[in-house]
Design an enzyme around this catalytic site. Sequence first.
Site, PDB file in Angstrom:
ATOM      1  N   TYR A   1      46.000  38.629  34.512  1.00 15.80           N
ATOM      2  CA  TYR A   1      46.986  39.721  34.645  1.00 15.80           C
ATOM      3  C   TYR A   1      47.791  40.006  33.379  1.00 15.80           C
ATOM      4  CZ  TYR A   1      45.743  40.663  39.427  1.00 15.80           C
ATOM      5  OH  TYR A   1      45.043  41.042  40.545  1.00 15.80           O
TER       6      TYR A   1
ATOM      7  N   GLU B   1      46.150  37.254  46.199  1.00 14.02           N
ATOM      8  CA  GLU B   1      44.869  36.683  45.759  1.00 14.02           C
ATOM      9  C   GLU B   1      44.898  35.151  45.770  1.00 14.02           C
ATOM     10  OE1 GLU B   1      44.065  38.871  42.097  1.00 14.02           O
ATOM     11  OE2 GLU B   1      43.966  40.726  43.260  1.00 14.02           O
TER      12      GLU B   1
END
Length: 401
Positions: free
Chosen positions: A95, A137
């Site tokens: 990310y 996630e």
Amino acid sequence: MLSERTIEIIKSTVPVLAKQGTEITSHFYKRMLSNHPELLNIFNHTNQQKGRQQTALATTLYAAAERIDQLETILPAVKQIAHKHRSLGVKKEHYPIVGENLLAAMKEVLGDLATDEIISAWEEAYNEIANVFIELEQRMYADAENMEGGWKDFKPFVVVDKVKESSVITSFYLKPKDNAVLPSFLPGQYVTVKVKVDGHQYLLNRQYSLSDAPGKEYFRISVKREAEPDQPKGVVSNYLHDDVQIGDELNISVPAGDFTLDVTQNSPVVFISGGVGVTPIMSMLNTIAKENPSRPVRFVHSAKNEDVHAFRLEVNELMNRLPNGTSFICYTEPSRQESANHTGYMTKDILKQFISENADYFICGPVPFMKAVINYLKELGVASENIHYEFFGPALQIAQP
Ligand code: HEM
């Protein structure tokens, strides 16, 4: 928690994003993948070339920016994406790479418009949005690993059978190499298949729906050979068809996806599929036949012609086991005298006969087919919450049919 000022800045940049969102994300992808070529082992190169991924990411960021002060409202979309991320092995540490390259791309595309204040507001907003994905996630990774028969990321499976379903679709029956028990899954879910194809530097990933019921000794995927005359040849589908034989190994993820059927319900269910979109529906149909055969089922399928019509015999056999099941077949371009219920495209009139109270509609197929069917169903008074659909590829382009 974002400040009022940050929220105000983010919301005021939405129109700029709407106008330039795709330009920014295309630039971002090029930038990120040249700085981090290892990510080419995760991203689908065809989707990149066609700009599909850029559109999907831009649409999501735009939606998120619009609702930055109520991010919980984008959770259903996030859940769907998170399933895909989890099946591909997108990790927490990826990310910041996306964030850094995205902000740099914003600066480079927007130039003077991207003031320091705007960029730092977007940095904060990106982190908020990223955290929603990361948290979800992380839970999905833990579930995939800890469930009975589950595993981490990818595991080798052996192809134990290869069955031609039509001139373009072939099924692969896959058993885990370690002979471990298989995890259960929900009918409609898919797996990611990761392969190394000769002549390609990076690993390639594709999602394929599981096409049989859970609880068997194998997973079955059914793959269409992508070889349309005016389209680039599908690298992975052609590799699977031509080069992967019984006894070969494929790396497979734990099943993922939220286009799923609750098989325990007794309400009528209408399956509407086009072409290879039939694959998740086959899993749903097989599961109903196994676990809830008295449920009212309508199977509506559209194929070009008999040659490319997959699972014809299997559907007939399943219908024999479903006392309240019927099927309806459309051939859009029959090549000879063929037995179908209708010749030509799906129409509103055809669908009208399958409308019933409390029914759920599961639709899967090419985008134009799905858009048409969803619109017809809505015009026929079906409520949005009863319409469930999945498109193969970045999903959000169909979100506003
Ligand atoms: C797929 C959004 C972060 C890798 C997608 C899709 C969307 C999306 C909308 C399409 C989903 C679908 O096909 O149904 C986002 C957003 C992110 C983010 C908003 C950040 C907040 C990441 C990160 C990675 C990543 C950090 C890994 C470096 C992928 C890959 C796909 C995907 C590989 C599959 C599509 C393809 O290969 O073409 N993402 N994503 N994403 N995402 Fe993300």
